[in-house]
Design an enzyme around this catalytic site. Structure first.
Site, PDB file in Angstrom:
ATOM      1  N   CYS A 102      43.080  40.983  37.992  1.00 43.79           N
ATOM      2  CA  CYS A 102      42.966  39.589  37.542  1.00 43.79           C
ATOM      3  C   CYS A 102      43.340  38.712  38.734  1.00 43.79           C
ATOM      4  O   CYS A 102      44.523  38.508  39.021  1.00 43.79           O
ATOM      5  CB  CYS A 102      43.876  39.310  36.350  1.00 43.79           C
ATOM      6  SG  CYS A 102      43.666  37.645  35.685  1.00 43.79           S
ATOM      7  N   GLY A 240      38.943  34.904  38.828  1.00 44.36           N
ATOM      8  CA  GLY A 240      39.047  35.233  40.245  1.00 44.36           C
ATOM      9  C   GLY A 240      38.248  36.461  40.628  1.00 44.36           C
ATOM     10  O   GLY A 240      37.477  36.442  41.592  1.00 44.36           O
TER      11      GLY A 240
END
Length: 301
Positions: A102, A240
């Site tokens: 993440c 991201g």
């Protein structure tokens, strides 16, 4: 002559008083503090277990992720100690499943730890390995997410094939960033009904571990517009690892160079695919601190 004893910041007094009040009201000695953070609207609950604390079950994670009955998040990040890094991060999706990577949560935690220690760089361990994090100036945080995984077995895909153009409608590109990604390049990302498009491909048979789904189009030279459906969570304002995967896919297909700007629903992020990995740079925000009450933790046990 004044005392040289350091006085904790006012917010620390307030936090301590708040926790003490919860303990008095419930007769319990085990409330669970947390932070709410976000990167470009990609929002997270962050729990620091470096000093010990509750280990959350899958059901606990789902309940905390409920935006009506819990706190709500796109991902939950747990900070743990690591012998060879400044900390280890474990990620969960809103459905309670584990996530191997993440990127925005990594940037958020990196910024928190840099503020905590006064350092301008540090290393965090995730399932991707050791990730170098640094203050990029102007309030921005950079994380090297490591090299992309481009072989079918590493993404992973269910069958051996080239990952540049998958044999499914739209010929998307598959990329591994510690979690699987499927990137569609379309004429207009805004026109895609992501609420139906995303889950249809998240569960495609080619992806045995499900996949994150991105739709993107080229705005200009090295400039992309991207929207994302995250596996186990749904539509998010930013991602991201999805941004990294989309930048890598665009460069592989000759649509852009290796350094790109990506406009997401929640704002802009910069991705630079270098020899040592995919570098992601963007803003973060520490929104508030809170404490899960023992009563709530009892419900989620």
């Amino acid at each position: 002559m004044g005392s040289s004893k350091k006085v904790p910041p006012l917010q620390n007094f307030r936090k301590a008083a708040y926790i003490a009040a919860i303990m008095r009201d419930t007769g319990s000695s085990s409330p669970l503090p947390f932070m709410k953070m976000h990167g470009l609207g990609n929002d997270f609950v962050v729990i620091d277990r470096r000093g010990g604390g509750a280990v959350l079950s899958e059901d606990s994670v789902r309940r905390i992720g409920d935006r009506h009955r819990g706190v709500g998040f796109d991902q939950l990040a747990v900070i743990e100690t690591d012998p060879d890094a400044d900390a280890r991060l474990v990620f969960y999706n809103a459905d309670g499943s584990l996530s191997g990577a993440c990127g925005n949560a990594t940037r958020c935690v990196a910024r928190h730890l840099m503020n905590e220690t006064g350092r301008s760089s540090l290393t965090l361990r995730t399932d991707r390995g050791l990730l170098a994090c640094a203050d990029a100036g102007n309030g921005l945080t950079r994380v090297n997410m490591g090299q992309p995984l481009l072989d079918w077995a590493d993404v992973p895909l269910a069958d051996a094939m080239e990952t540049l153009e998958l044999p499914i409608p739209g010929a998307p590109t598959a990329t591994g960033m510690g979690n699987p990604h499927c990137t569609f390049f379309v004429e207009d990302a805004e026109a895609v009904d992501l609420a139906s498009f995303g889950p249809a491909y998240e569960h495609h048979p080619l992806f045995p571990e499900r996949t994150n789904v991105q739709v993107a189009h080229l705005i200009g030279k090295d400039h992309l517009r991207m929207r994302v459906w995250e596996r186990g969570t749904g539509i998010t304002l930013a991602s991201g690892s999805s941004s990294c995967a989309t930048a890598v896919a665009a460069a592989r297909r000759g649509l852009t160079g290796r350094s790109v700007r990506i406009d997401l629903d929640g704002g802009t992020i910069h991705i630079d695919w270098r020899e040592d990995g995919v570098h992601m740079t963007g803003p973060t925000a520490h929104v508030f601190d809170g404490v899960f009450t023992p009563a709530f933790l009892g419900e989620t046990a």
